[in-house]
Design a protein around this motif. Sequence first.
Motif, PDB file in Angstrom:
ATOM      1  N   PRO A 294     -12.019  61.032  31.054  1.00 48.50           N
ATOM      2  CA  PRO A 294     -10.981  60.888  30.030  1.00 48.50           C
ATOM      3  C   PRO A 294     -10.048  59.742  30.408  1.00 48.50           C
ATOM      4  O   PRO A 294      -9.837  59.458  31.593  1.00 48.50           O
ATOM      5  N   GLN A 350      -5.265  64.255  27.948  1.00 46.10           N
ATOM      6  CA  GLN A 350      -6.525  63.958  28.627  1.00 46.10           C
ATOM      7  C   GLN A 350      -6.736  64.864  29.835  1.00 46.10           C
ATOM      8  O   GLN A 350      -7.870  65.215  30.180  1.00 46.10           O
ATOM      9  N   ARG A 357     -12.268  67.182  26.932  1.00 46.01           N
ATOM     10  CA  ARG A 357     -12.878  66.548  28.096  1.00 46.01           C
ATOM     11  C   ARG A 357     -14.398  66.708  28.061  1.00 46.01           C
ATOM     12  O   ARG A 357     -15.147  65.785  28.382  1.00 46.01           O
TER      13      ARG A 357
END
Length: 391
Positions: A294, A350, A357
């Motif tokens: 991410p 993230q 994810r």
Amino acid sequence: MAPRAAPAGGPLSLALVAGEPSGDMLAARLLSGLRPHLPDARFHGIGGPQMIAQGFESHWPMDQLTVRGLLPVLMRYRELKGIQSALRNRLLAERPAAFIGADYPGFNLGLEMQLKAAGIPTVHYIGPQIWAWRGGRIKKIIKAVSHMLVVFPFEEAIYRQAGVPVSYVGHPLAELIPLTPDEGAARRQLGQPEDGNVVTIMPGSRMSEIKYNTVAFVKAAQLLKLRDRTLRFVAPMAGERQKAYFLQLVAQAGLQDVEIQLLDGQSHAAIAAADAVMVASGTASLEVALFKKPMVIAYKMMELEWQILRHFGYQPWIGLPNILAREFLVPELLQHAASPQALTEAMWKQLSDAPHRLRLAQRFTDMHHSLLRNSAAESAAAVLKVIESTK
């Protein structure tokens, strides 16, 4: 017509120019594919350490060409033009079998146009991003390039439609980065705990990128640490100059208490070790995607340059992962939007959104497969065809 040779009956000569580290990597892969077919050839021009490791002779240090941004290029125009002219004269006198420009289109396309007009075949590796901005450049490419090597699948049709001979050779990074990176090994290499939470900060490798991105990135790290005291931060540095400048900017902003492990290089280990990455737009964002991580993509620049360039884009995305996906897979925060607070919020998602994810990991895996080819062999085969066509 036989392939052109060096003066006085010397070995076959191939000239190359790379102007920055990404081009150095591309050209080095190409040279590794060419050397078994042309063991006695002389490879020379302008290149960096990876090319030199392949037996390349650089007439100027590559660092003299490494400059990014419209205004910095304008400020050094006379110097860069002088190098280009001197190299052109050398190559016109020698007449190599082919000239290969490794990216760096502002310098290489002008040189290629002059060499092609003089009958020297020219190869450009990689295709300028005319699909992103400056589409009118295709007219110059048609005049400058005998054969284009592209690293993204969708580019092949664009150049073929324009009448430019083209080969899709895959992206070398897709070969260098494993399909399944070993996060644990990377953390052990960096001395980071395997069960910790690691954020990697990548403000850029160029001095101008460090200048404009560093403070916002480090302030965001400071704010993230307030949300999660267990977070640990690492930042790979491209060289000693970049490291010293990074530390100077951090100190000037009063952020020296933010604990960040600075690394000498080791960018791939830093990405592999991360739970998420804050990264400047550019090739590094593609590297992060290939490591299936991410990320938040951000970029800041001189305000005048931003006001000029922000009107030229053809697409809503600037990050390579988003361009390849044709959607905003990951956030992009540009210029004023790349505030420490906005970076913090975007990075927090993230780090904390587990389903997101997992989706990213699958999309990035599919992207990796689409870019995976034997780029050294395929790019070398294309160059050899260009040389053979001159016989």
